[in-house]
Design an enzyme around this catalytic site. Structure first.
Site, PDB file in Angstrom:
ATOM      1  N   TYR A  22       0.796  -1.229   0.000  1.00 61.04           N
ATOM      2  CA  TYR A  22       0.000   0.000   0.000  1.00 61.04           C
ATOM      3  C   TYR A  22       0.829   1.280   0.000  1.00 61.04           C
ATOM      4  O   TYR A  22       0.262   2.374  -0.054  1.00 61.04           O
ATOM      5  CB  TYR A  22      -0.958  -0.010   1.202  1.00 61.04           C
ATOM      6  CG  TYR A  22      -1.952  -1.157   1.138  1.00 61.04           C
ATOM      7  CD1 TYR A  22      -2.895  -1.225   0.114  1.00 61.04           C
ATOM      8  CD2 TYR A  22      -1.926  -2.192   2.071  1.00 61.04           C
ATOM      9  CE1 TYR A  22      -3.785  -2.283   0.032  1.00 61.04           C
ATOM     10  CE2 TYR A  22      -2.816  -3.255   1.988  1.00 61.04           C
ATOM     11  CZ  TYR A  22      -3.742  -3.297   0.970  1.00 61.04           C
ATOM     12  OH  TYR A  22      -4.623  -4.341   0.881  1.00 61.04           O
ATOM     13  N   ASN A  74     -13.182   3.831  -1.461  1.00 60.70           N
ATOM     14  CA  ASN A  74     -12.348   2.631  -1.380  1.00 60.70           C
ATOM     15  C   ASN A  74     -12.988   1.781  -0.280  1.00 60.70           C
ATOM     16  O   ASN A  74     -12.742   2.025   0.903  1.00 60.70           O
ATOM     17  CB  ASN A  74     -10.901   2.973  -1.037  1.00 60.70           C
ATOM     18  CG  ASN A  74     -10.026   1.722  -1.018  1.00 60.70           C
ATOM     19  OD1 ASN A  74     -10.531   0.600  -0.993  1.00 60.70           O
ATOM     20  ND2 ASN A  74      -8.716   1.922  -1.025  1.00 60.70           N
ATOM     21  N   HIS A  80     -15.328  -6.869  -1.086  1.00 60.46           N
ATOM     22  CA  HIS A  80     -15.466  -8.271  -1.484  1.00 60.46           C
ATOM     23  C   HIS A  80     -16.627  -8.978  -0.806  1.00 60.46           C
ATOM     24  O   HIS A  80     -16.903 -10.129  -1.117  1.00 60.46           O
ATOM     25  CB  HIS A  80     -14.132  -8.991  -1.194  1.00 60.46           C
ATOM     26  CG  HIS A  80     -12.927  -8.191  -1.603  1.00 60.46           C
ATOM     27  ND1 HIS A  80     -12.723  -7.792  -2.918  1.00 60.46           N
ATOM     28  CD2 HIS A  80     -11.902  -7.648  -0.890  1.00 60.46           C
ATOM     29  CE1 HIS A  80     -11.596  -7.072  -2.981  1.00 60.46           C
ATOM     30  NE2 HIS A  80     -11.095  -6.969  -1.766  1.00 60.46           N
ATOM     31  N   ASP A  87     -25.903  -1.864  -1.917  1.00 62.29           N
ATOM     32  CA  ASP A  87     -27.291  -1.382  -1.934  1.00 62.29           C
ATOM     33  C   ASP A  87     -27.351   0.107  -1.621  1.00 62.29           C
ATOM     34  O   ASP A  87     -28.134   0.843  -2.223  1.00 62.29           O
ATOM     35  CB  ASP A  87     -28.137  -2.170  -0.927  1.00 62.29           C
ATOM     36  CG  ASP A  87     -28.413  -3.599  -1.382  1.00 62.29           C
ATOM     37  OD1 ASP A  87     -28.118  -3.930  -2.553  1.00 62.29           O
ATOM     38  OD2 ASP A  87     -28.928  -4.391  -0.560  1.00 62.29           O
ATOM     39  N   HIS A 100      -9.125   1.334  -5.617  1.00 67.14           N
ATOM     40  CA  HIS A 100      -8.249   0.469  -4.822  1.00 67.14           C
ATOM     41  C   HIS A 100      -6.817   0.904  -5.057  1.00 67.14           C
ATOM     42  O   HIS A 100      -6.405   1.099  -6.210  1.00 67.14           O
ATOM     43  CB  HIS A 100      -8.406  -1.000  -5.231  1.00 67.14           C
ATOM     44  CG  HIS A 100      -9.792  -1.506  -5.020  1.00 67.14           C
ATOM     45  ND1 HIS A 100     -10.271  -1.841  -3.776  1.00 67.14           N
ATOM     46  CD2 HIS A 100     -10.823  -1.685  -5.886  1.00 67.14           C
ATOM     47  CE1 HIS A 100     -11.535  -2.227  -3.891  1.00 67.14           C
ATOM     48  NE2 HIS A 100     -11.897  -2.131  -5.152  1.00 67.14           N
ATOM     49  N   LEU A 101      -6.070   1.023  -3.985  1.00 69.65           N
ATOM     50  CA  LEU A 101      -4.660   1.412  -4.110  1.00 69.65           C
ATOM     51  C   LEU A 101      -3.877   0.350  -4.858  1.00 69.65           C
ATOM     52  O   LEU A 101      -3.072   0.648  -5.736  1.00 69.65           O
ATOM     53  CB  LEU A 101      -4.063   1.602  -2.712  1.00 69.65           C
ATOM     54  CG  LEU A 101      -4.660   2.765  -1.917  1.00 69.65           C
ATOM     55  CD1 LEU A 101      -4.604   2.470  -0.431  1.00 69.65           C
ATOM     56  CD2 LEU A 101      -3.932   4.050  -2.235  1.00 69.65           C
ATOM     57  N   SER A 102      -4.102  -0.909  -4.477  1.00 63.17           N
ATOM     58  CA  SER A 102      -3.381  -2.024  -5.101  1.00 63.17           C
ATOM     59  C   SER A 102      -4.168  -2.537  -6.305  1.00 63.17           C
ATOM     60  O   SER A 102      -5.372  -2.244  -6.441  1.00 63.17           O
ATOM     61  CB  SER A 102      -3.192  -3.156  -4.084  1.00 63.17           C
ATOM     62  OG  SER A 102      -4.448  -3.683  -3.689  1.00 63.17           O
ATOM     63  N   ARG A 111      -9.913 -11.413  -3.792  1.00 59.59           N
ATOM     64  CA  ARG A 111      -9.993  -9.965  -4.023  1.00 59.59           C
ATOM     65  C   ARG A 111     -10.471  -9.646  -5.439  1.00 59.59           C
ATOM     66  O   ARG A 111     -10.632  -8.487  -5.808  1.00 59.59           O
ATOM     67  CB  ARG A 111      -8.633  -9.308  -3.797  1.00 59.59           C
ATOM     68  CG  ARG A 111      -8.152  -9.413  -2.370  1.00 59.59           C
ATOM     69  CD  ARG A 111      -6.857  -8.645  -2.162  1.00 59.59           C
ATOM     70  NE  ARG A 111      -6.151  -9.162  -1.015  1.00 59.59           N
ATOM     71  CZ  ARG A 111      -6.383  -8.807   0.253  1.00 59.59           C
ATOM     72  NH1 ARG A 111      -7.293  -7.902   0.528  1.00 59.59           N
ATOM     73  NH2 ARG A 111      -5.703  -9.344   1.239  1.00 59.59           N
TER      74      ARG A 111
END
Ligand code: DQA
Length: 148
Positions: A22, A74, A80, A87, A100-102, A111
């Site tokens: 990260y 994020n 997941h 909703d 997402h950072l990664s 993931r």
């Protein structure tokens, strides 16, 4: 013009948390850079982080009630698993960008699925903190083109 930025669980530990994945930048530094970008683009950028799913749902509902112009989220680990976040986000009429950072697709198979992606306007994964900045620029562009 208002953009809300929501960070999910464990992102408060950025800088200390698995830096090989990260990076070393703290959440406070990311948020400061997003607010500065907001100033540049004439958008108010509100950043919040919670480790609690229900709190994130409440903030999404708050964004809906305040008629924000866009939402960047994020959802972290909740991406997941969380039907509740999906909703809540599906109610919004404004652009919603999942960040997402990664690169989640280069990581463990669990993931690779996100409950949120099918209702997001767009998804950015793997570009580190720059992903949030790109998301804000994309929302600003959409609002200017389509009038929000
Ligand atoms: C994350 C990826 C998720 O799989 C993980 O649970 C996170 C962070 C990311 O920003 O890369 O907490 O959303």
């Amino acid at each position: 013009m208002i953009i809300d930025v929501l960070h999910g669980p464990n992102l408060n530990l950025l800088g200390a948390r698995e830096p090989q994945i990260y990076g070393n930048t703290t959440l406070a530094a990311i948020d400061a850079s997003l607010r500065a970008l907001g100033d540049e683009l004439s958008f108010e950028v509100n950043c919040r982080q919670s480790n609690h799913e229900g709190q994130l749902v409440d903030w999404i509902q708050d964004a809906f009630a305040r008629h924000v112009d866009g939402l960047v989220i994020n959802p972290a680990g909740y991406s997941h698993t969380s039907v509740a976040l999906r909703d809540a986000l599906a109610v919004l009429r404004c652009p919603v960008i999942e960040v997402h950072l990664s690169n989640v697709f280069a990581r463990e198979p669990f993931r690779h699925h996100s409950c949120v992606s099918p209702i997001a306007t767009g998804v950015i994964s793997g570009l580190g903190a720059e992903g949030y900045r790109l998301a804000i620029r994309a929302i600003a562009q959409q609002v200017r083109t389509h009038g929000g």
